[in-house]
Design a protein around this motif. Structure first.
Motif, PDB file in Angstrom:
ATOM      1  N   VAL A 193       0.843  -1.200   0.000  1.00  0.00           N
ATOM      2  CA  VAL A 193       0.000   0.000   0.000  1.00  0.00           C
ATOM      3  C   VAL A 193       0.875   1.245   0.000  1.00  0.00           C
ATOM      4  CG1 VAL A 193      -1.691   1.307   1.340  1.00  0.00           C
ATOM      5  CG2 VAL A 193      -1.936  -1.181   1.097  1.00  0.00           C
ATOM      6  N   GLU A 194       1.935   1.208   0.808  1.00  0.00           N
ATOM      7  CA  GLU A 194       2.893   2.316   0.832  1.00  0.00           C
ATOM      8  C   GLU A 194       3.986   2.096  -0.201  1.00  0.00           C
ATOM      9  OE1 GLU A 194       3.987   4.732   4.649  1.00  0.00           O
ATOM     10  OE2 GLU A 194       3.934   2.605   5.187  1.00  0.00           O
ATOM     11  N   LYS A 195       4.614   3.171  -0.593  1.00  0.00           N
ATOM     12  CA  LYS A 195       5.774   3.084  -1.471  1.00  0.00           C
ATOM     13  C   LYS A 195       7.036   2.872  -0.642  1.00  0.00           C
ATOM     14  CE  LYS A 195       3.938   6.002  -5.181  1.00  0.00           C
ATOM     15  NZ  LYS A 195       4.138   7.236  -5.986  1.00  0.00           N
ATOM     16  N   PHE A 196       7.950   2.058  -1.180  1.00  0.00           N
ATOM     17  CA  PHE A 196       9.261   1.835  -0.577  1.00  0.00           C
ATOM     18  C   PHE A 196      10.298   1.747  -1.694  1.00  0.00           C
ATOM     19  CE2 PHE A 196       6.411   0.031   2.610  1.00  0.00           C
ATOM     20  CZ  PHE A 196       6.953   0.493   3.807  1.00  0.00           C
ATOM     21  N   PRO A 197      11.562   2.084  -1.404  1.00  0.00           N
ATOM     22  CA  PRO A 197      12.617   1.859  -2.395  1.00  0.00           C
ATOM     23  C   PRO A 197      13.019   0.379  -2.422  1.00  0.00           C
ATOM     24  CG  PRO A 197      13.231   3.569  -0.787  1.00  0.00           C
ATOM     25  CD  PRO A 197      12.067   2.816  -0.229  1.00  0.00           C
ATOM     26  N   LEU A 198      12.918  -0.246  -3.581  1.00  0.00           N
ATOM     27  CA  LEU A 198      13.422  -1.601  -3.816  1.00  0.00           C
ATOM     28  C   LEU A 198      14.639  -1.463  -4.719  1.00  0.00           C
ATOM     29  CD1 LEU A 198      13.396  -4.699  -3.930  1.00  0.00           C
ATOM     30  CD2 LEU A 198      11.600  -4.554  -5.672  1.00  0.00           C
ATOM     31  N   VAL A 253      21.801  -8.485  -4.631  1.00  0.00           N
ATOM     32  CA  VAL A 253      20.702  -8.850  -3.741  1.00  0.00           C
ATOM     33  C   VAL A 253      19.626  -7.765  -3.779  1.00  0.00           C
ATOM     34  CG1 VAL A 253      20.060  -9.368  -1.356  1.00  0.00           C
ATOM     35  CG2 VAL A 253      22.300 -10.080  -2.237  1.00  0.00           C
ATOM     36  N   PRO A 254      18.344  -8.149  -3.917  1.00  0.00           N
ATOM     37  CA  PRO A 254      17.273  -7.149  -3.822  1.00  0.00           C
ATOM     38  C   PRO A 254      16.989  -6.796  -2.365  1.00  0.00           C
ATOM     39  CG  PRO A 254      16.334  -9.314  -4.264  1.00  0.00           C
ATOM     40  CD  PRO A 254      17.827  -9.488  -4.269  1.00  0.00           C
ATOM     41  N   TYR A 255      16.947  -5.514  -2.070  1.00  0.00           N
ATOM     42  CA  TYR A 255      16.675  -5.028  -0.719  1.00  0.00           C
ATOM     43  C   TYR A 255      15.543  -4.006  -0.766  1.00  0.00           C
ATOM     44  CZ  TYR A 255      21.288  -6.788   0.779  1.00  0.00           C
ATOM     45  OH  TYR A 255      22.375  -7.575   1.073  1.00  0.00           O
ATOM     46  N   VAL A 256      14.630  -4.099   0.197  1.00  0.00           N
ATOM     47  CA  VAL A 256      13.675  -3.017   0.434  1.00  0.00           C
ATOM     48  C   VAL A 256      14.220  -2.175   1.580  1.00  0.00           C
ATOM     49  CG1 VAL A 256      11.383  -2.426   1.295  1.00  0.00           C
ATOM     50  CG2 VAL A 256      11.635  -4.169  -0.468  1.00  0.00           C
ATOM     51  N   LEU A 257      14.320  -0.871   1.341  1.00  0.00           N
ATOM     52  CA  LEU A 257      14.845   0.055   2.338  1.00  0.00           C
ATOM     53  C   LEU A 257      13.692   0.658   3.130  1.00  0.00           C
ATOM     54  CD1 LEU A 257      17.422   1.925   0.057  1.00  0.00           C
ATOM     55  CD2 LEU A 257      17.738  -0.208   1.337  1.00  0.00           C
ATOM     56  N   ASP A 258      13.891   0.798   4.420  1.00  0.00           N
ATOM     57  CA  ASP A 258      12.836   1.331   5.283  1.00  0.00           C
ATOM     58  C   ASP A 258      12.802   2.853   5.157  1.00  0.00           C
ATOM     59  OD1 ASP A 258      10.825   1.595   7.067  1.00  0.00           O
ATOM     60  OD2 ASP A 258      11.952   0.948   8.830  1.00  0.00           O
ATOM     61  N   SER A 259      12.280   3.289   4.027  1.00  0.00           N
ATOM     62  CA  SER A 259      12.118   4.718   3.756  1.00  0.00           C
ATOM     63  C   SER A 259      10.761   4.910   3.079  1.00  0.00           C
ATOM     64  CB  SER A 259      13.255   5.226   2.860  1.00  0.00           C
ATOM     65  OG  SER A 259      13.173   6.625   2.682  1.00  0.00           O
ATOM     66  N   ARG A 279       9.103   6.834  -0.447  1.00  0.00           N
ATOM     67  CA  ARG A 279      10.022   6.886  -1.584  1.00  0.00           C
ATOM     68  C   ARG A 279       9.821   5.649  -2.455  1.00  0.00           C
ATOM     69  NH1 ARG A 279      15.111   9.901  -0.853  1.00  0.00           N
ATOM     70  NH2 ARG A 279      15.067  11.063   1.093  1.00  0.00           N
ATOM     71  N   GLY A 280      10.294   5.722  -3.681  1.00  0.00           N
ATOM     72  CA  GLY A 280      10.279   4.547  -4.537  1.00  0.00           C
ATOM     73  C   GLY A 280       8.914   4.251  -5.113  1.00  0.00           C
ATOM     74  N   ASN A 281       8.512   2.973  -5.049  1.00  0.00           N
ATOM     75  CA  ASN A 281       7.291   2.513  -5.710  1.00  0.00           C
ATOM     76  C   ASN A 281       6.459   1.636  -4.784  1.00  0.00           C
ATOM     77  OD1 ASN A 281       8.058   3.455  -8.495  1.00  0.00           O
ATOM     78  ND2 ASN A 281       9.713   1.976  -8.204  1.00  0.00           N
ATOM     79  N   ASN A 282       5.206   1.424  -5.184  1.00  0.00           N
ATOM     80  CA  ASN A 282       4.412   0.354  -4.587  1.00  0.00           C
ATOM     81  C   ASN A 282       4.979  -0.954  -5.131  1.00  0.00           C
ATOM     82  OD1 ASN A 282       2.239   2.742  -5.335  1.00  0.00           O
ATOM     83  ND2 ASN A 282       2.024   1.940  -3.263  1.00  0.00           N
ATOM     84  N   ILE A 329      13.233  -6.156   5.772  1.00  0.00           N
ATOM     85  CA  ILE A 329      13.526  -4.794   5.347  1.00  0.00           C
ATOM     86  C   ILE A 329      14.835  -4.339   5.983  1.00  0.00           C
ATOM     87  CG2 ILE A 329      12.266  -3.684   7.256  1.00  0.00           C
ATOM     88  CD1 ILE A 329      11.067  -1.761   5.102  1.00  0.00           C
ATOM     89  N   ILE A 330      15.563  -3.478   5.290  1.00  0.00           N
ATOM     90  CA  ILE A 330      16.804  -2.921   5.821  1.00  0.00           C
ATOM     91  C   ILE A 330      16.487  -1.572   6.457  1.00  0.00           C
ATOM     92  CG2 ILE A 330      19.126  -2.120   5.278  1.00  0.00           C
ATOM     93  CD1 ILE A 330      18.899  -5.069   4.925  1.00  0.00           C
ATOM     94  N   THR A 331      16.673  -1.490   7.767  1.00  0.00           N
ATOM     95  CA  THR A 331      16.343  -0.249   8.473  1.00  0.00           C
ATOM     96  C   THR A 331      17.558   0.665   8.610  1.00  0.00           C
ATOM     97  OG1 THR A 331      16.693  -1.380  10.583  1.00  0.00           O
ATOM     98  CG2 THR A 331      14.444  -1.290   9.752  1.00  0.00           C
ATOM     99  N   ASP A 332      18.704   0.081   8.859  1.00  0.00           N
ATOM    100  CA  ASP A 332      19.917   0.869   9.115  1.00  0.00           C
ATOM    101  C   ASP A 332      20.798   0.815   7.871  1.00  0.00           C
ATOM    102  OD1 ASP A 332      21.965   2.265  10.351  1.00  0.00           O
ATOM    103  OD2 ASP A 332      22.861   0.442  11.163  1.00  0.00           O
ATOM    104  N   PHE A 333      20.357   1.496   6.813  1.00  0.00           N
ATOM    105  CA  PHE A 333      21.040   1.373   5.525  1.00  0.00           C
ATOM    106  C   PHE A 333      21.895   2.600   5.235  1.00  0.00           C
ATOM    107  CE2 PHE A 333      16.794   3.113   4.876  1.00  0.00           C
ATOM    108  CZ  PHE A 333      17.047   4.264   4.142  1.00  0.00           C
TER     109      PHE A 333
END
Length: 324
Positions: free
Chosen positions: A41-46, A54-60, A63-66, A124-128
């Motif tokens: 539902v929210e957008k995140f950077p992938l 490696v694919p990472y979703v960043l806890d931001s 930003r980024g896309n759904n 998710i990566i929180t401390d990126f």
């Protein structure tokens, strides 16, 4: 969601037709039920990062896309396999997010209210590192379409001996331990046959292997299962955080030569994997290397059923000479 059941949103290599999808099949313990395709539902950077692609979703959020992915309902056993694969919590964190099932997405223009929104966990990566936000962002990861393919764990062994320091490419505060500066000692935590009075302690005292200086007795800050296997009575510290005990051992400052010898001695990264771990020594937390047995590669059902120890002693479990 019933006790012992978890909804997981996967967006990368755990999806169908992706490199790690096998961990969602009956090849592993536990239950994994495909609930459908979904979108956050929210957008995140992938983003794709590290030399392993490696694919990472960043806890931001925002930003980024759904992000497109898949929803699986899994039990505690399969969650343990997920956690071990993702090196949770040392690498990824988990977070609850809202996910809209794909069938509802397709009807979105026809209905504003009839969407099934699921609360799912996501790795998710929180401390990126902030520079990751400048990377291209994806909405749908597919390794088959990537020019630079994802490198699986078993291939990383051949790739560069699975040096987990590469996680520093992603994590801002990944617990890095300097191994290349000859002027800095390398702290290592030992919990088994390398301790004082145990069978292989002689190798820490052998100057031909390298230098070792005893720092003090310590225990792991996190609980882990310490078990003894049956054939040789060797201790294994299982990579299963928050299970077992705060394991007692000893800390040594060693040099690069001895670290290289210990990597060979412990068969890193196949039988054991060397990972950073916080230990308590004289009431102070210290980050040290430690050799773990990694669940997905080498731990079998027999080990998982064994009693867990707080401390290993050869007097209780005499180990057999292997031939070093």
């Amino acid at each position: 969601m019933a006790a012992g059941k978890h909804l997981m949103f996967v967006y990368g290599t755990l999806k169908r037709n992706q490199p790690n999808y096998i961990f969602n099949t009956s090849a592993f313990d536990g239950i994994s039920i495909f609930r459908g395709k979904g979108r956050t539902v929210e957008k995140f950077p992938l983003v794709i990062a590290t030399k392993y692609n490696v694919p990472y979703v960043l806890d931001s959020p925002g930003r980024g896309n759904n992000i497109e992915g898949e929803v699986y309902e899994i039990d505690d056993k399969r969650l343990k396999i997920y956690d071990d694969l993702e090196l949770y919590p040392i690498n990824y964190n988990k977070k609850q997010i809202q996910v809209k099932l794909k069938k509802e997405i397709e009807d979105e223009e026809h209905s504003d209210n009839n969407h099934e929104i699921l609360q799912c966990n996501i790795y998710i990566i929180t401390d990126f590192k902030k520079e990751l936000l400048s990377k291209p962002v994806l909405s749908n990861y597919d390794d088959n379409l990537q020019e630079n393919k994802y490198v699986t764990g078993e291939n990383r062994y051949q790739f560069d001996n699975l040096n987990y320091d590469t996680k520093c490419d992603v994590k801002e505060n990944w617990p890095k331990i300097e191994t290349n500066n000859p002027n800095l000692p390398i702290p290592i935590f030992v919990y088994g046959t390398l301790k004082i009075g145990e069978h292989y302690h002689k190798y820490l005292k052998n100057p031909e292997k390298g230098k070792a200086e005893f720092v003090g007795e310590a225990e792991t800050n996190t609980k882990y299962p310490l078990v003894v296997e049956s054939k040789y009575n060797l201790p294994y510290l299982l990579w299963s955080p928050n299970n077992g005990n705060n394991v007692k051992g000893e800390v040594y400052n060693i040099d690069k030569d001895l670290l290289a010898w210990l990597d060979e001695f412990e068969d890193h990264p196949k039988t054991y994997i060397r990972l950073p771990s916080l230990v308590k020594i004289n009431g102070v937390l210290k980050n040290c290397w430690c050799y773990f047995t990694y669940f997905l590669k080498t731990i079998d059902a027999e080990l998982l059923s064994k009693p867990t120890l707080e401390s290993y002693s050869q007097a209780q479990y005499p180990c057999l000479e292997i031939g070093w």
